[in-house]
Write an enzyme that holds these catalytic residues in place. Structure first.
Site, PDB file in Angstrom:
ATOM      1  N   ALA A 154       0.931  -1.171   0.115  1.00  0.00           N
ATOM      2  CA  ALA A 154      -0.170  -0.065   0.042  1.00  0.00           C
ATOM      3  C   ALA A 154       0.920   1.281   0.158  1.00  0.00           C
ATOM      4  O   ALA A 154       2.221   1.149   0.378  1.00  0.00           O
ATOM      5  CB  ALA A 154      -0.968  -0.100   1.258  1.00  0.00           C
ATOM      6  N   ASP A 155       0.204   2.413  -0.456  1.00  0.00           N
ATOM      7  CA  ASP A 155       1.045   3.488  -0.234  1.00  0.00           C
ATOM      8  C   ASP A 155      -0.045   4.369  -0.320  1.00  0.00           C
ATOM      9  O   ASP A 155      -1.331   4.348  -0.925  1.00  0.00           O
ATOM     10  CB  ASP A 155       1.932   4.002  -1.670  1.00  0.00           C
ATOM     11  CG  ASP A 155       2.832   5.009  -1.510  1.00  0.00           C
ATOM     12  OD1 ASP A 155       3.839   4.759  -0.818  1.00  0.00           O
ATOM     13  OD2 ASP A 155       2.685   6.048  -1.822  1.00  0.00           O
ATOM     14  N   THR A 156       0.388   5.789   0.272  1.00  0.00           N
ATOM     15  CA  THR A 156      -0.637   6.753   0.484  1.00  0.00           C
ATOM     16  C   THR A 156       0.081   8.322   0.065  1.00  0.00           C
ATOM     17  O   THR A 156       1.191   8.303   0.605  1.00  0.00           O
ATOM     18  CB  THR A 156      -1.139   7.042   2.050  1.00  0.00           C
ATOM     19  OG1 THR A 156      -1.731   5.802   2.419  1.00  0.00           O
ATOM     20  CG2 THR A 156      -2.036   8.032   2.227  1.00  0.00           C
TER      21      THR A 156
END
Length: 190
Positions: free
Chosen positions: A68-70
C-alpha cells in the site's frame, strides 16, 4: 491456510490489519520507489503499492502479499513527508482552510493473480493560525506522514471534515481491502 504478508513497515497499516483480526507477517519492501512522470495521484499510489507488493512477492510466491501507499494532493501537487520544520510549516500553510485529497493505493499479489485498486478521500482543514501550526510541529507528528499530518493522532484537531473513507486517510481503505482479501480466501480470524 495461505501465508499473508504485509509489505509495509507502517505502524498504522499494521494496526488496521490487527484491528480487523487478520493474522499476518510483515516484510518491508526494499525497493527504491520510482514513479513515471505525468501520473495522477491515483496512478502514483497504485504504481507504488504494486512495486512494494511485487518486491516482497518475488521472495514469497506462495504467499498473499499486500502492498500500500498513501499520498496527499492539493492543486494537482503531491505532498510527501516533510524533511524539516520549514517544509512541514509550508505544507500545513498550504492545506490551511482548504480541501485536499488523500489517495491510498493497494496491491495484492497472490498465486491466483494480482489486484490493484485505490480510494480517494477529501479532507477539509480548519483555517490554521501560526500558533496552531507551531504547536503541531512541536508535537513532531508531521515528520513521518504524507502531507505533514496524521488524522489519527494529534493532527485530528486540524481537520474540519472528511468526505470518504476515514481509513484511506490513515493509510489503508480497510473495508475495500477486507473484501478483496476475502475473494482470495484470506479472512479475519473471528
Amino acid at each position: 491456510m495461505k501465508s499473508f504478508i504485509l509489505a509495509s513497515g507502517s505502524p498504522r497499516r499494521k494496526e488496521l490489519l490487527e484491528q480487523a483480526y487478520f493474522s499476518f507477517q510483515i516484510q518491508t519492501s526494499t525497493i527504491v520507489e520510482t514513479v513515471e512522470e505525468g501520473l495522477t495521484p491515483k496512478e502514483v499510489v497504485e504504481q507504488l503499492a504494486l512495486q512494494k507488493a511485487k518486491n516482497v512477492w518475488s521472495q514469497n510466491q506462495d504467499a498473499v502479499i499486500l502492498g500500500a501507499d498513501t499520498v496527499v494532493a492539493i492543486d494537482d501537487v503531491i505532498l510527501g513527508k516533510p524533511h524539516d520544520e520549514e517544509e512541514a510549516k509550508a505544507m500545513l500553510e498550504r492545506l490551511s482552510g482548504r480541501t485536499h485529497s488523500v489517495y491510498t493505493g493497494v496491491a495484492i499479489c497472490s498465486p491466483s493473480g494480482l489486484e490493484t485498486f485505490s480510494e480517494q478521500t477529501d479532507v477539509e482543514f480548519y483555517p490554521l493560525t501560526d500558533e496552531d501550526i507551531a504547536m503541531y510541529i512541536r508535537s513532531r507528528e508531521p515528520f513521518d506522514k504524507a502531507g505533514g499530518y496524521g488524522i489519527q493522532g494529534f493532527g485530528a484537531f486540524l481537520v474540519k471534515r472528511i468526505i470518504g473513507d476515514y481509513y484511506t486517510v490513515v493509510g489503508l481503505p480497510l473495508a475495500k481491502t477486507i473484501r478483496e482479501l476475502r475473494k482470495i480466501e484470506i479472512h479475519p480470524n473471528r
